[in-house]
Design a protein around this motif. Structure first.
Motif, PDB file in Angstrom:
ATOM      1  N   ALA A   1      42.800 -64.436 -35.756  1.00 42.61           N
ATOM      2  CA  ALA A   1      42.681 -64.156 -34.326  1.00 42.61           C
ATOM      3  C   ALA A   1      43.784 -63.218 -33.855  1.00 42.61           C
ATOM      4  O   ALA A   1      43.539 -62.316 -33.031  1.00 42.61           O
ATOM      5  CB  ALA A   1      42.719 -65.467 -33.531  1.00 42.61           C
ATOM      6  N   ARG A   2      45.006 -63.391 -34.355  1.00 37.39           N
ATOM      7  CA  ARG A   2      46.109 -62.521 -33.961  1.00 37.39           C
ATOM      8  C   ARG A   2      45.868 -61.085 -34.409  1.00 37.39           C
ATOM      9  O   ARG A   2      46.097 -60.129 -33.664  1.00 37.39           O
ATOM     10  CB  ARG A   2      47.428 -63.030 -34.554  1.00 37.39           C
ATOM     11  N   ILE A   3      45.390 -60.936 -35.648  1.00 35.39           N
ATOM     12  CA  ILE A   3      45.123 -59.589 -36.165  1.00 35.39           C
ATOM     13  C   ILE A   3      44.036 -58.906 -35.342  1.00 35.39           C
ATOM     14  O   ILE A   3      44.194 -57.771 -34.880  1.00 35.39           O
ATOM     15  CB  ILE A   3      44.707 -59.661 -37.646  1.00 35.39           C
ATOM     16  N   ARG A   4      42.931 -59.618 -35.132  1.00 35.02           N
ATOM     17  CA  ARG A   4      41.785 -59.026 -34.453  1.00 35.02           C
ATOM     18  C   ARG A   4      42.066 -58.824 -32.969  1.00 35.02           C
ATOM     19  O   ARG A   4      41.573 -57.862 -32.360  1.00 35.02           O
ATOM     20  CB  ARG A   4      40.566 -59.915 -34.660  1.00 35.02           C
ATOM     21  N   ALA A   5      42.847 -59.731 -32.373  1.00 28.41           N
ATOM     22  CA  ALA A   5      43.186 -59.585 -30.960  1.00 28.41           C
ATOM     23  C   ALA A   5      44.013 -58.322 -30.736  1.00 28.41           C
ATOM     24  O   ALA A   5      43.799 -57.581 -29.773  1.00 28.41           O
ATOM     25  CB  ALA A   5      43.933 -60.820 -30.465  1.00 28.41           C
ATOM     26  N   LYS A   6      44.959 -58.091 -31.620  1.00 31.10           N
ATOM     27  CA  LYS A   6      45.777 -56.877 -31.512  1.00 31.10           C
ATOM     28  C   LYS A   6      44.924 -55.628 -31.650  1.00 31.10           C
ATOM     29  O   LYS A   6      45.101 -54.654 -30.909  1.00 31.10           O
ATOM     30  CB  LYS A   6      46.866 -56.905 -32.582  1.00 31.10           C
ATOM     31  N   GLN A   7      43.972 -55.648 -32.571  1.00 35.20           N
ATOM     32  CA  GLN A   7      43.099 -54.497 -32.771  1.00 35.20           C
ATOM     33  C   GLN A   7      42.167 -54.290 -31.580  1.00 35.20           C
ATOM     34  O   GLN A   7      41.785 -53.162 -31.271  1.00 35.20           O
ATOM     35  CB  GLN A   7      42.280 -54.689 -34.047  1.00 35.20           C
ATOM     36  N   ALA A   8      41.796 -55.400 -30.901  1.00 38.94           N
ATOM     37  CA  ALA A   8      40.870 -55.312 -29.773  1.00 38.94           C
ATOM     38  C   ALA A   8      41.581 -55.087 -28.445  1.00 38.94           C
ATOM     39  O   ALA A   8      40.924 -55.025 -27.398  1.00 38.94           O
ATOM     40  CB  ALA A   8      40.031 -56.590 -29.698  1.00 38.94           C
ATOM     41  N   GLY A   9      42.905 -54.980 -28.467  1.00 39.32           N
ATOM     42  CA  GLY A   9      43.645 -54.713 -27.239  1.00 39.32           C
ATOM     43  C   GLY A   9      43.998 -55.944 -26.437  1.00 39.32           C
ATOM     44  O   GLY A   9      44.336 -55.833 -25.243  1.00 39.32           O
ATOM     45  N   TYR A  10      43.931 -57.129 -27.042  1.00 39.24           N
ATOM     46  CA  TYR A  10      44.359 -58.347 -26.356  1.00 39.24           C
ATOM     47  C   TYR A  10      45.870 -58.502 -26.513  1.00 39.24           C
ATOM     48  O   TYR A  10      46.395 -58.424 -27.615  1.00 39.24           O
ATOM     49  CB  TYR A  10      43.645 -59.562 -26.945  1.00 39.24           C
ATOM     50  N   ARG A  11      46.536 -58.756 -25.416  1.00 38.31           N
ATOM     51  CA  ARG A  11      48.000 -58.813 -25.433  1.00 38.31           C
ATOM     52  C   ARG A  11      48.542 -60.182 -25.843  1.00 38.31           C
ATOM     53  O   ARG A  11      49.664 -60.275 -26.326  1.00 38.31           O
ATOM     54  CB  ARG A  11      48.550 -58.433 -24.061  1.00 38.31           C
ATOM     55  N   PHE A  12      47.771 -61.225 -25.630  1.00 40.33           N
ATOM     56  CA  PHE A  12      48.307 -62.567 -25.826  1.00 40.33           C
ATOM     57  C   PHE A  12      47.415 -63.380 -26.766  1.00 40.33           C
ATOM     58  O   PHE A  12      46.191 -63.414 -26.606  1.00 40.33           O
ATOM     59  CB  PHE A  12      48.433 -63.307 -24.492  1.00 40.33           C
ATOM     60  N   THR A  13      48.050 -64.015 -27.732  1.00 40.41           N
ATOM     61  CA  THR A  13      47.387 -64.966 -28.629  1.00 40.41           C
ATOM     62  C   THR A  13      48.348 -66.138 -28.816  1.00 40.41           C
ATOM     63  O   THR A  13      49.485 -65.931 -29.210  1.00 40.41           O
ATOM     64  CB  THR A  13      47.064 -64.337 -29.997  1.00 40.41           C
ATOM     65  N   TRP A  14      47.877 -67.346 -28.529  1.00 40.99           N
ATOM     66  CA  TRP A  14      48.806 -68.471 -28.624  1.00 40.99           C
ATOM     67  C   TRP A  14      48.062 -69.763 -28.951  1.00 40.99           C
ATOM     68  O   TRP A  14      46.827 -69.806 -28.974  1.00 40.99           O
ATOM     69  CB  TRP A  14      49.594 -68.624 -27.320  1.00 40.99           C
ATOM     70  N   VAL A  15      48.867 -70.795 -29.234  1.00 43.43           N
ATOM     71  CA  VAL A  15      48.338 -72.116 -29.548  1.00 43.43           C
ATOM     72  C   VAL A  15      48.884 -73.116 -28.541  1.00 43.43           C
ATOM     73  O   VAL A  15      50.072 -73.102 -28.217  1.00 43.43           O
ATOM     74  CB  VAL A  15      48.743 -72.555 -30.976  1.00 43.43           C
ATOM     75  N   LYS A  16      48.008 -73.972 -28.062  1.00 47.38           N
ATOM     76  CA  LYS A  16      48.437 -75.033 -27.148  1.00 47.38           C
ATOM     77  C   LYS A  16      47.654 -76.298 -27.475  1.00 47.38           C
ATOM     78  O   LYS A  16      46.420 -76.294 -27.438  1.00 47.38           O
ATOM     79  CB  LYS A  16      48.208 -74.633 -25.684  1.00 47.38           C
ATOM     80  N   ASN A  17      48.397 -77.351 -27.818  1.00 42.62           N
ATOM     81  CA  ASN A  17      47.780 -78.629 -28.186  1.00 42.62           C
ATOM     82  C   ASN A  17      46.746 -78.466 -29.297  1.00 42.62           C
ATOM     83  O   ASN A  17      45.665 -79.071 -29.258  1.00 42.62           O
ATOM     84  CB  ASN A  17      47.142 -79.289 -26.957  1.00 42.62           C
ATOM     85  N   GLY A  18      47.077 -77.632 -30.278  1.00 41.84           N
ATOM     86  CA  GLY A  18      46.210 -77.442 -31.427  1.00 41.84           C
ATOM     87  C   GLY A  18      45.036 -76.520 -31.191  1.00 41.84           C
ATOM     88  O   GLY A  18      44.237 -76.301 -32.100  1.00 41.84           O
TER      89      GLY A  18
END
Length: 257
Positions: free
Chosen positions: A196-213
């Protein structure tokens, strides 16, 4: 005239015999063709039956795969639930005869968190043990299991405020290393988070995170977050990977937002 009629009759008889022989041969060929056509029809019928059987098997396999995937997701959810009280800290230099409970106590004090021994169930390192004091070796992560999930979250929030804490703040000898605090994830969720982090960066998403699993992505601060449950969500939300996608591992450590 009699001789001519006799010759004509003889020719007619010869012609009749020739036609009869040809008709017999043709009848035999037609019989052979009918037999072949019948065999072909039988083969076509068997092929259709096999095709129906294969189609039904494919449906059964697809249904079984769906069921297996559903079970795997349920098991992953349960496994992640067992990790809800665990915190993973990366960057703490590994030394001989280290006292991890003491280190975590000092770390909590440095980030302004009140932590009592009764708040912690266990502290341990995870991963294959590497040779100590090697300049090119990464220290194993330290996993802290808290008694309560709220105390785990308190430590994550406190560490988020103190973003630049290093091993130097813990009086650990050696080159200062930045510390990273993350919720502990299952193997499946770690893989999904990385993708998700790799693809989010490629798709222009600035934020990727985990919360409560749970894994989330967000394009901008003003946008609503979107949850990533599985790889299908990655494809649906972030789109397919580009043709020239780099397969090299992601540099650095994931952080929670």
């Amino acid at each position: 005239m009699d001789k001519k009629f006799d010759a004509l009759a003889e020719n007619f008889t010869t012609l009749k015999k020739s036609v009869t022989d040809q008709l017999a041969a043709l009848t035999q060929k037609i019989g052979t063709w009918e037999s072949r056509i019948q065999k072909l029809e039988e083969q076509v019928e068997k092929t259709q039956e096999l095709s129906t059987i294969i189609e039904n098997r494919d449906k059964e396999i697809a249904s079984l795969n769906t069921g297996i995937q559903s079970l795997q997701e349920q098991l992953n959810v349960q496994e992640q639930s067992h990790l809800r009280n665990e915190l993973e800290i990366a960057g703490i230099i590994e030394t001989e005869n280290e006292n991890l409970h003491h280190i975590i106590g000092v770390l909590a004090h440095k980030i302004g968190l009140e932590l009592h021994p009764s708040d912690v169930d266990r502290v341990t390192r995870v991963g294959p043990k590497s040779a100590l004091n090697k300049s090119n070796s990464e220290p194993r992560c330290v996993v802290v299991r808290f008694i309560r999930n709220t105390k785990r979250n308190d430590m994550i929030n406190a560490a988020r405020i103190r973003k630049h804490i290093t091993t130097e703040d813990l009086d650990i000898k050696g080159t200062p290393k930045k510390l990273y605090f993350n919720e502990r994830l299952t193997k499946a969720n770690r893989s999904l988070f990385r993708e998700a982090r790799i693809r989010a960066k490629q798709a222009g998403y600035r934020f990727t995170w985990v919360k409560n699993g749970c894994i989330y992505v967000r394009r901008e601060k003003e946008k609503s977050p979107k949850q990533i449950h599985n790889i299908d969500d990655v494809e649906r939300i972030l789109g397919p990977p580009p043709m020239a996608q780099c397969t090299a591992p992601v540099q650095g450590r994931p952080t929670n937002a």
